[in-house]
Write a protein that holds these residues in place. Structure first.
Motif, PDB file in Angstrom:
ATOM      1  N   ALA A 164      13.814  48.181  61.018  1.00  0.00           N
ATOM      2  CA  ALA A 164      13.589  48.288  59.575  1.00  0.00           C
ATOM      3  C   ALA A 164      14.436  47.256  58.823  1.00  0.00           C
ATOM      4  CB  ALA A 164      13.915  49.699  59.089  1.00  0.00           C
ATOM      5  N   MET A 165      15.666  47.058  59.276  1.00  0.00           N
ATOM      6  CA  MET A 165      16.553  46.102  58.610  1.00  0.00           C
ATOM      7  C   MET A 165      16.039  44.678  58.750  1.00  0.00           C
ATOM      8  SD  MET A 165      20.298  47.634  59.574  1.00  0.00           S
ATOM      9  CE  MET A 165      21.097  46.084  59.174  1.00  0.00           C
ATOM     10  N   SER A 166      15.358  44.391  59.864  1.00  0.00           N
ATOM     11  CA  SER A 166      14.798  43.053  60.020  1.00  0.00           C
ATOM     12  C   SER A 166      13.739  42.771  58.959  1.00  0.00           C
ATOM     13  CB  SER A 166      14.191  42.895  61.426  1.00  0.00           C
ATOM     14  OG  SER A 166      13.050  43.729  61.579  1.00  0.00           O
ATOM     15  N   PHE A 170      16.099  49.476  53.929  1.00  0.00           N
ATOM     16  CA  PHE A 170      17.345  50.187  54.160  1.00  0.00           C
ATOM     17  C   PHE A 170      17.165  51.646  53.771  1.00  0.00           C
ATOM     18  CE2 PHE A 170      18.049  45.851  52.694  1.00  0.00           C
ATOM     19  CZ  PHE A 170      18.705  45.302  53.787  1.00  0.00           C
ATOM     20  N   GLY A 171      17.637  52.537  54.616  1.00  0.00           N
ATOM     21  CA  GLY A 171      17.529  53.963  54.335  1.00  0.00           C
ATOM     22  C   GLY A 171      18.905  54.590  54.224  1.00  0.00           C
ATOM     23  N   GLU A 172      18.953  55.912  54.413  1.00  0.00           N
ATOM     24  CA  GLU A 172      20.211  56.623  54.377  1.00  0.00           C
ATOM     25  C   GLU A 172      21.041  56.282  55.613  1.00  0.00           C
ATOM     26  OE1 GLU A 172      21.327  58.505  51.902  1.00  0.00           O
ATOM     27  OE2 GLU A 172      19.506  57.980  50.777  1.00  0.00           O
ATOM     28  N   PRO A 173      22.383  56.430  55.541  1.00  0.00           N
ATOM     29  CA  PRO A 173      23.221  56.144  56.729  1.00  0.00           C
ATOM     30  C   PRO A 173      22.834  57.018  57.909  1.00  0.00           C
ATOM     31  CG  PRO A 173      24.558  56.349  54.746  1.00  0.00           C
ATOM     32  CD  PRO A 173      23.174  56.775  54.358  1.00  0.00           C
ATOM     33  N   LEU A 174      22.969  56.466  59.104  1.00  0.00           N
ATOM     34  CA  LEU A 174      22.644  57.218  60.312  1.00  0.00           C
ATOM     35  C   LEU A 174      23.687  58.306  60.549  1.00  0.00           C
ATOM     36  CD1 LEU A 174      21.726  54.263  62.718  1.00  0.00           C
ATOM     37  CD2 LEU A 174      20.157  55.764  61.510  1.00  0.00           C
ATOM     38  N   PRO A 175      23.280  59.484  61.073  1.00  0.00           N
ATOM     39  CA  PRO A 175      24.267  60.524  61.380  1.00  0.00           C
ATOM     40  C   PRO A 175      25.197  60.075  62.497  1.00  0.00           C
ATOM     41  CG  PRO A 175      22.093  61.109  62.245  1.00  0.00           C
ATOM     42  CD  PRO A 175      21.902  59.889  61.398  1.00  0.00           C
ATOM     43  N   ILE A 176      26.451  60.470  62.416  1.00  0.00           N
ATOM     44  CA  ILE A 176      27.445  60.064  63.422  1.00  0.00           C
ATOM     45  C   ILE A 176      27.300  60.958  64.648  1.00  0.00           C
ATOM     46  CG2 ILE A 176      29.876  59.699  63.896  1.00  0.00           C
ATOM     47  CD1 ILE A 176      28.674  57.904  61.735  1.00  0.00           C
ATOM     48  N   PRO A 177      27.048  60.401  65.844  1.00  0.00           N
ATOM     49  CA  PRO A 177      26.882  61.221  67.051  1.00  0.00           C
ATOM     50  C   PRO A 177      28.223  61.737  67.565  1.00  0.00           C
ATOM     51  CG  PRO A 177      26.741  58.883  67.612  1.00  0.00           C
ATOM     52  CD  PRO A 177      26.865  58.958  66.111  1.00  0.00           C
ATOM     53  N   LEU A 196      24.279  44.847  53.932  1.00  0.00           N
ATOM     54  CA  LEU A 196      23.050  44.078  53.761  1.00  0.00           C
ATOM     55  C   LEU A 196      22.235  44.600  52.590  1.00  0.00           C
ATOM     56  CD1 LEU A 196      21.908  43.558  57.466  1.00  0.00           C
ATOM     57  CD2 LEU A 196      22.740  41.820  55.882  1.00  0.00           C
ATOM     58  N   LYS A 197      22.206  45.923  52.436  1.00  0.00           N
ATOM     59  CA  LYS A 197      21.470  46.512  51.322  1.00  0.00           C
ATOM     60  C   LYS A 197      22.070  46.075  49.991  1.00  0.00           C
ATOM     61  CE  LYS A 197      19.983  50.960  49.411  1.00  0.00           C
ATOM     62  NZ  LYS A 197      20.038  52.442  49.573  1.00  0.00           N
TER      63      LYS A 197
END
Length: 624
Positions: A164-166, A170-177, A196-197
């Motif tokens: 998606a970034m390519s 840009f969306g919401e931050p990814l959850p931290i695993p 980048l956003k």
């Protein structure tokens, strides 16, 4: 293999033990019959004791008369495959025993085992073993898949976000695993994505700020004098008819003089918000001075221009604090219909004169100048809206629409597409789209013309494989018509072979005023793998950040942005806009390219497409 080997040895040992027991038991049972020389009873005992499941051959040799009783049993079984028998060998066992009575030897008993039952038991055990392993392996795979899914889910999310970034999405931050090694990666990735956003948003905001500084009035948000003069010059260079409306608001001038800039600016902003409802794809509304506003309206009749002037007066009257509605309107409107011989100076001079005369009529401070109203040419071209509609209906029914094509090329002179321009040829009279398009749009019947033109061009390209890519303009009324959307969807689904050869060109005003309907149409076009572009990009002074949402294949810049590139400020605006579009992989196309030097200058400003007289001096005309 260990399990199979152990089972095989056990079965062989079991064969040996059973043979020993059988020989011992038979010896005791045969002894009385052998002593009495009763061969029939002895044979009966042998037949009853031995069967084909465990033995393949039994021989009883009687010693005193050398008689022999022999039995042979078939050992073939259909349960066990031949390859299994050849792969795993279970040898037969032969044992002999001498039968005695006291000290006297009576007979010799020889027994040969049969491996049939052993093979059968070993085959069944093997199948159970394989089934057990298969079930265990299957459960193991499922369990492993669940574990890997939990472990690799963050990586999958990173992969999708990277894709998606390519595309600058840009969306919401990814959850931290919870996995420690991946949590650091996700933290870094979220940080990079947010950076980048922010960078993209800043870049789009920078382009908007530069554009506002160069072309937009900072208080009203309308076009400034410089932008209007560019549009006027462009309009006067064509043969299009139309007019201008000059609005002078004394209420605003008084507010600035008596109450200060804050009050005056507030009135300007209210007036601009209301007057902006008159904006269309072709109209330009600008603030010329502190209290003067002008509307440029190509493709308009005198009656329509007068209606616009009356609307302007009504909007201005609503700004006045007059509960009794008896005070005269503190504004005036001068209207001028263009004459073919007009230039910039004469047109603006007529507007000032009309405005001066309008102030002398307090009841309705509005004056229209229409010098060419009674000429033959004007009477021919100033048809009413219903007359234009009838002409278009006739052209559709009798196929009077003809087409010209203008090429758009890239910096390597490779053709991107050919834009289609429609006109009506009725006898010796030719009517360009600019003459009847405004009336068709006002009556909201543009979809019938669009459907006819699209149908004709689809047929043309289906029959002519050598024809290049074409861009078809869609009217604003069609964009807002759900019936047209359904028809177009069916048309695209029935001709998927044309998805690489046809593009649809939508006016920018649709993305601003009718974003929901436009978004639905764009989604339908993308779903069928066709492409679309935006025409007159930048004309309506909206934030260009909407490009990231709709992702057109290309944008055709408004002429005002590419007309004065020798001016460094305006060149910076253009470079900023094209940089933002190029970062989204959107091709920027400059129109009205008249010289090769102009094309070279625009190339240095990252323009990737060019269209105009210098590109295609001889338009290729086709009739259908």
């Amino acid at each position: 293999m260990i399990q199979l080997h152990t089972t095989r040895n056990f079965l062989i040992e079991q064969q040996s033990t059973e043979m020993d027991n059988a020989i011992s038991a038979v010896g005791m049972a045969l002894a009385p019959y052998l002593e009495a020389n009763d061969k029939v009873s002895a044979e009966s005992v042998i037949n009853a004791t031995f069967d084909s499941s465990f033995y393949s051959e039994v021989t009883l040799s009687i010693l005193h008369d050398e008689a022999e009783i022999k039995r042979t049993f078939p050992s073939k079984t259909t349960e066990v495959p031949d390859w299994f028998s050849r792969l795993i060998v279970i040898d037969t066992i032969t044992k002999s025993s001498t039968l005695t009575s006291g000290w006297m030897q009576l007979a010799n008993l020889t027994v040969t085992s049969s491996s049939t039952r052993a093979y059968s038991q070993l085959w069944q055990a093997s199948m159970q073993l394989v089934f057990g392993f298969a079930v265990t392996f299957l459960f193991g795979l499922v369990f492993l898949a669940l574990i890997l899914s939990a472990v690799l889910k963050p990586l999958k999310l990173i992969q999708l976000r990277a894709k998606a970034m390519s595309n600058n999405q840009f969306g919401e931050p990814l959850p931290i695993p919870r996995i420690r090694e991946l949590s650091d990666v996700v933290h870094a990735f979220n940080h990079m994505s947010s950076q980048l956003k922010v960078h993209f948003e800043q870049q789009a905001q920078e382009a908007d700020n530069l554009r506002i500084r160069a072309y937009q009035d900072p208080v009203s948000g309308l076009a400034n004098r410089s932008y209007l003069m560019t549009q006027l010059t462009s309009w006067l260079s064509t043969s299009q008819e139309g007019g201008i409306a000059l609005l002078k608001v004394d209420l605003i001038a008084d507010a600035y003089a008596q109450d200060g800039y804050e009050t005056g600016d507030h009135l300007v902003q209210i007036l601009a918000a209301k007057i902006n409802i008159l904006a269309t794809e072709h109209y330009t509304i600008a603030r010329l001075s502190q209290s003067e506003f002008m509307l440029l309206a190509p493709r308009i009749t005198a009656a329509e221009l007068k209606t616009i002037g009356q609307i302007m007066l009504q909007i201005t009257f609503e700004l006045q604090s007059d509960p009794l509605n008896i005070a005269p309107t503190q504004a005036a409107v001068g209207l001028v219909m263009r004459n073919i011989d007009d230039n910039m100076s004469t047109l603006l001079a007529q507007a000032d004169n009309a405005l001066t005369q309008a102030k002398q009529h307090p009841q309705e401070p509005l004056v229209l100048f229409d010098i060419a109203a009674n000429t033959t040419k004007t009477r021919q071209t100033t048809m009413g809206k219903q007359q234009w509609k009838s002409l278009v209906d006739e052209a559709i029914a009798n196929k009077l629409f003809k087409f010209t094509f203008q090429k758009a090329i890239d910096q390597n002179n490779k053709i991107l597409h050919q834009e289609v321009f429609a006109y009506i040829q009725k006898g010796n009279q030719r009517y360009s789209a600019g003459q009847f398009l405004g009336a068709i749009e006002e009556l909201n019947v543009g979809k019938y013309m669009d459907m006819h033109i699209i149908e004709e061009l689809f047929n043309m390209l289906s029959n002519d494989k050598s024809a290049g890519n074409v861009a078809i303009n869609i009217t604003q009324s069609s964009v807002n018509d759900t019936g047209f959307m359904r028809w177009l969807a069916n048309k695209m689904q029935s001709t998927p072979q044309l998805k690489e050869r046809i593009l649809f060109e939508l006016p920018e005003i649709c993305f601003i005023k009718n974003s929901d309907n436009t978004g639905l149409l764009c989604e339908i076009i993308n779903k069928n793998n066709f492409s679309f572009g935006i025409d007159n990009f930048g004309h309506n002074f909206s934030s260009i950040s909407y490009l990231n949402k709709f992702r057109p294949a290309y944008v055709k810049l408004d002429f005002a942005y590419t007309n004065q590139i020798d001016n460094q400020v305006k060149a910076d605006v253009l470079a900023s806009i094209t940089r933002t579009a190029n970062n989204l992989s959107i091709t920027t196309i400059a129109t009205r390219i008249e010289t090769s030097s102009q094309q070279e200058k625009l190339s240095k400003l990252m323009i990737r497409g060019f269209q105009g007289y210098a590109v295609d001096k001889m338009n290729n005309e086709k009739s259908i």
